[in-house]
Scaffold this active site. Structure first.
Site, PDB file in Angstrom:
ATOM      1  N   THR A  90     -41.818 -94.432 -46.553  1.00 22.12           N
ATOM      2  CA  THR A  90     -41.771 -94.856 -45.151  1.00 22.12           C
ATOM      3  C   THR A  90     -41.173 -96.259 -45.037  1.00 22.12           C
ATOM      4  OG1 THR A  90     -43.950 -95.933 -44.941  1.00 22.12           O
ATOM      5  CG2 THR A  90     -43.893 -93.511 -44.774  1.00 22.12           C
ATOM      6  N   ASP A 124     -43.773 -98.493 -39.056  1.00 16.89           N
ATOM      7  CA  ASP A 124     -43.896 -99.952 -38.940  1.00 16.89           C
ATOM      8  C   ASP A 124     -45.389-100.257 -38.991  1.00 16.89           C
ATOM      9  OD1 ASP A 124     -44.249-102.564 -38.010  1.00 16.89           O
ATOM     10  OD2 ASP A 124     -42.606-102.436 -36.576  1.00 16.89           O
ATOM     11  N   ASN A 131     -47.939-101.214 -49.390  1.00 23.69           N
ATOM     12  CA  ASN A 131     -47.012-102.099 -50.094  1.00 23.69           C
ATOM     13  C   ASN A 131     -46.279-103.062 -49.157  1.00 23.69           C
ATOM     14  OD1 ASN A 131     -44.885-102.754 -52.288  1.00 23.69           O
ATOM     15  ND2 ASN A 131     -43.671-101.827 -50.640  1.00 23.69           N
ATOM     16  N   SER A 138     -51.548-106.172 -53.661  1.00 19.98           N
ATOM     17  CA  SER A 138     -51.940-107.550 -53.363  1.00 19.98           C
ATOM     18  C   SER A 138     -50.959-108.471 -54.080  1.00 19.98           C
ATOM     19  CB  SER A 138     -53.394-107.761 -53.807  1.00 19.98           C
ATOM     20  OG  SER A 138     -53.784-109.091 -53.672  1.00 19.98           O
ATOM     21  N   TYR A 173     -49.917-117.165 -47.167  1.00 18.08           N
ATOM     22  CA  TYR A 173     -49.660-115.917 -47.915  1.00 18.08           C
ATOM     23  C   TYR A 173     -50.900-115.584 -48.753  1.00 18.08           C
ATOM     24  CZ  TYR A 173     -47.387-112.633 -51.169  1.00 18.08           C
ATOM     25  OH  TYR A 173     -47.057-111.531 -51.929  1.00 18.08           O
ATOM     26  N   LYS A 203     -53.428-112.234 -48.608  1.00 18.67           N
ATOM     27  CA  LYS A 203     -53.729-111.368 -49.757  1.00 18.67           C
ATOM     28  C   LYS A 203     -55.222-111.445 -50.135  1.00 18.67           C
ATOM     29  CE  LYS A 203     -49.516-109.713 -50.476  1.00 18.67           C
ATOM     30  NZ  LYS A 203     -49.184-108.297 -50.242  1.00 18.67           N
ATOM     31  N   THR A 262     -37.436-108.888 -56.820  1.00 22.24           N
ATOM     32  CA  THR A 262     -37.236-107.967 -55.687  1.00 22.24           C
ATOM     33  C   THR A 262     -36.566-108.791 -54.577  1.00 22.24           C
ATOM     34  OG1 THR A 262     -39.293-108.540 -54.554  1.00 22.24           O
ATOM     35  CG2 THR A 262     -39.441-106.750 -56.155  1.00 22.24           C
TER      36      THR A 262
HETATM   37  N1  LIG Z   1     -41.962-109.457 -55.790  1.00 17.29           N
HETATM   38  C1  LIG Z   1     -43.009-110.162 -56.145  1.00 17.29           C
HETATM   39  O1  LIG Z   1     -42.910-111.061 -56.968  1.00 17.29           O
HETATM   40  C2  LIG Z   1     -44.353-109.838 -55.568  1.00 17.29           C
HETATM   41  C3  LIG Z   1     -45.474-110.342 -56.241  1.00 17.29           C
HETATM   42  C4  LIG Z   1     -46.737-110.031 -55.756  1.00 17.29           C
HETATM   43  C5  LIG Z   1     -46.871-109.219 -54.639  1.00 17.29           C
HETATM   44  N2  LIG Z   1     -45.762-108.756 -53.988  1.00 17.29           N
HETATM   45  C6  LIG Z   1     -45.987-107.889 -52.820  1.00 17.29           C
HETATM   46  O2  LIG Z   1     -45.296-106.672 -53.021  1.00 17.29           O
HETATM   47  C7  LIG Z   1     -45.053-106.050 -51.753  1.00 17.29           C
HETATM   48  C8  LIG Z   1     -43.606-105.573 -51.702  1.00 17.29           C
HETATM   49  O3  LIG Z   1     -42.744-106.701 -51.748  1.00 17.29           O
HETATM   50  P1  LIG Z   1     -41.389-106.719 -52.578  1.00 17.29           P
HETATM   51  O4  LIG Z   1     -41.538-107.754 -53.630  1.00 17.29           O
HETATM   52  O5  LIG Z   1     -40.974-105.364 -52.951  1.00 17.29           O
HETATM   53  O6  LIG Z   1     -40.384-107.380 -51.475  1.00 17.29           O
HETATM   54  P2  LIG Z   1     -39.315-106.722 -50.508  1.00 17.29           P
HETATM   55  O7  LIG Z   1     -38.212-106.124 -51.303  1.00 17.29           O
HETATM   56  O8  LIG Z   1     -39.005-107.799 -49.521  1.00 17.29           O
HETATM   57  O9  LIG Z   1     -40.106-105.532 -49.805  1.00 17.29           O
HETATM   58  C9  LIG Z   1     -40.987-105.723 -48.737  1.00 17.29           C
HETATM   59  C10 LIG Z   1     -41.020-104.456 -47.927  1.00 17.29           C
HETATM   60  O10 LIG Z   1     -41.988-104.588 -46.877  1.00 17.29           O
HETATM   61  C11 LIG Z   1     -41.377-104.085 -45.719  1.00 17.29           C
HETATM   62  N3  LIG Z   1     -41.980-104.529 -44.467  1.00 17.29           N
HETATM   63  C12 LIG Z   1     -42.104-105.793 -43.992  1.00 17.29           C
HETATM   64  N4  LIG Z   1     -42.684-105.769 -42.784  1.00 17.29           N
HETATM   65  C13 LIG Z   1     -42.928-104.457 -42.490  1.00 17.29           C
HETATM   66  C14 LIG Z   1     -43.492-103.764 -41.405  1.00 17.29           C
HETATM   67  N5  LIG Z   1     -43.936-104.413 -40.305  1.00 17.29           N
HETATM   68  N6  LIG Z   1     -43.606-102.410 -41.459  1.00 17.29           N
HETATM   69  C15 LIG Z   1     -43.150-101.742 -42.529  1.00 17.29           C
HETATM   70  N7  LIG Z   1     -42.581-102.328 -43.580  1.00 17.29           N
HETATM   71  C16 LIG Z   1     -42.467-103.678 -43.558  1.00 17.29           C
HETATM   72  C17 LIG Z   1     -39.917-104.480 -45.836  1.00 17.29           C
HETATM   73  O11 LIG Z   1     -39.172-103.686 -44.943  1.00 17.29           O
HETATM   74  P3  LIG Z   1     -37.893-104.162 -44.089  1.00 17.29           P
HETATM   75  O12 LIG Z   1     -36.722-103.791 -44.945  1.00 17.29           O
HETATM   76  O13 LIG Z   1     -37.977-103.361 -42.842  1.00 17.29           O
HETATM   77  O14 LIG Z   1     -38.024-105.636 -43.860  1.00 17.29           O
HETATM   78  C18 LIG Z   1     -39.681-104.141 -47.292  1.00 17.29           C
HETATM   79  O15 LIG Z   1     -39.434-102.772 -47.479  1.00 17.29           O
HETATM   80  C19 LIG Z   1     -45.392-107.108 -50.690  1.00 17.29           C
HETATM   81  O16 LIG Z   1     -46.664-106.803 -50.142  1.00 17.29           O
HETATM   82  C20 LIG Z   1     -45.450-108.404 -51.490  1.00 17.29           C
HETATM   83  O17 LIG Z   1     -46.324-109.339 -50.899  1.00 17.29           O
HETATM   84  C21 LIG Z   1     -44.510-109.039 -54.436  1.00 17.29           C
END
Ligand SMILES: NC(=O)c1ccc[n+]([C@@H]2O[C@H](COP(=O)([O-])OP(=O)(O)OC[C@H]3O[C@@H](n4cnc5c(N)ncnc54)[C@H](OP(=O)(O)O)[C@@H]3O)[C@@H](O)[C@H]2O)c1
Length: 300
Positions: A36, A68, A95, A146, A160, A164, A195
């Protein structure tokens, strides 16, 4: 109706990053995936069509749906569509989320409200929509992505971290409450991984306040530089998620820390597990929360 799938999994935020990798990894391992995302016909049209084309080319059971997490109606429609197609949802992966960087005083209340609306209230909406289905099945997994920032705090990451920490509290309470109904709530705490997350981050808006902080105002840039120089391969997190999902029901842990660096999180989680066990016992709740003992912390 989808009959032969191992698990039916609904993932939020599948347009990029972890969510997209989870979709690909789980589908290649025989799970049916509802990938989604918000606005698959507009801002995410390219991401949605790439996923659909890949699914068709490699015969993968991935279905793109609009969701969303800030819109309760959108969450409900996606969950209903998934249940109508697959008959059930075995796993939901909360996620979707984003990173906010900057000194806390410079974060406006509107920025803080929006962050909580996505990172915390998003999973609240999704869990409330899927739980009636899981309860009927008397099985299911609520997975919460998280962060290490859900357990430790850095300056300029306070909001942030707060989002979390809030998510972790909710997920842990669910863990205790749902065990008796055969539903498991699990938390995955990734360290820094490559990412789109840092490119998609929001910066504290009130620059006038930031400018009063002298050298301290350089902290956000220092942290961003440190985070982007230590990132791991995001496939590690997708592999961990696959292993957690393929762990037999009743044997999953509450917390999984997955990180390229050992930040002491396992120590915090082990201590928390011991303290929580005594708190639960002190309140006479050990039998009600039957999955607690030996299952509050883990690694994959
Ligand atoms: N990468 C890291 O180092 C890291 C570490 C710890 C935790 N995390 C967590 O991992 C999760 C995924 O992040 P990621 O690293 O994969 O970054 P990312 O590539 O920026 O992915 C974030 C995703 O969340 C979506 N999103 C944001 N707001 C939304 C909404 N209102 N409804 C539906 N989808 C929404 C974005 O969609 P759009 O394309 O529509 O914006 C995107 O698909 C997040 O919760 C982040 O906090 C990441």
């Amino acid at each position: 109706m989808i009959m032969n799938s191992k698990h039916v999994v609904l993932i939020t935020g599948s347009s990029t990053g972890f969510g997209r990798l989870f979709a690909d990894t789980l589908a290649r391992n025989g799970h049916t995936v509802f990938a989604t995302m918000r606005d698959p016909g507009g801002r995410n049209a390219k991401n949605a069509s790439e996923i659909r084309m890949l699914a068709e080319k490699d015969s993968l059971p991935i279905y793109v749906l609009e969701l969303d997490v800030t819109d309760e109606g959108s969450v409900g429609r996606a969950v209903d569509a998934a249940v109508a197609k697959a008959g059930r949802i075995d796993v939901v992966i909360n996620n979707a989320g984003y990173y906010l960087s900057g000194l806390e005083e410079a974060v406006t209340t509107e920025q803080a409200r929006r962050l909580m609306d996505t990172n915390f209230l998003g999973p609240v909406r999704v869990n409330r929509a899927v739980l009636p289905h899981m309860r009927r099945q008397r099985s299911g997994v609520l997975m919460h992505i998280s962060s290490g920032a859900g357990r430790i705090v850095l300056p300029a990451v306070g909001f942030y971290c707060a989002s979390k920490f809030a998510l972790e509290a909710l997920a842990e309470a669910y863990h205790y409450e749902l065990a008796a109904q055969g539903i498991e709530s699990v938390i995955v705490e990734p360290g820094a991984y490559e990412t789109a997350v840092f490119g998609n981050s929001v910066t504290a808006a009130d620059e006038a306040r930031t400018n009063t902080y002298g050298a301290v105002k350089e902290i956000p840039a220092k942290i961003n530089a440190a985070l982007s120089s230590t990132t791991g391969n995001a496939q590690e997190v997708a592999d961990a998620v696959l292993r957690i999902i393929e762990t037999p029901a009743g044997e999953r842990q509450l917390r999984y820390f997955v990180s390229p660096q050992d930040l002491g999180l396992n120590e915090i989680n082990a201590l928390s597990k011991r303290v929580q066990a005594s708190v639960i016992e002190a309140f006479g709740l050990t039998a009600d929360t039957k999955f607690l003992k030996g299952k509050a912390v883990g690694s994959v």
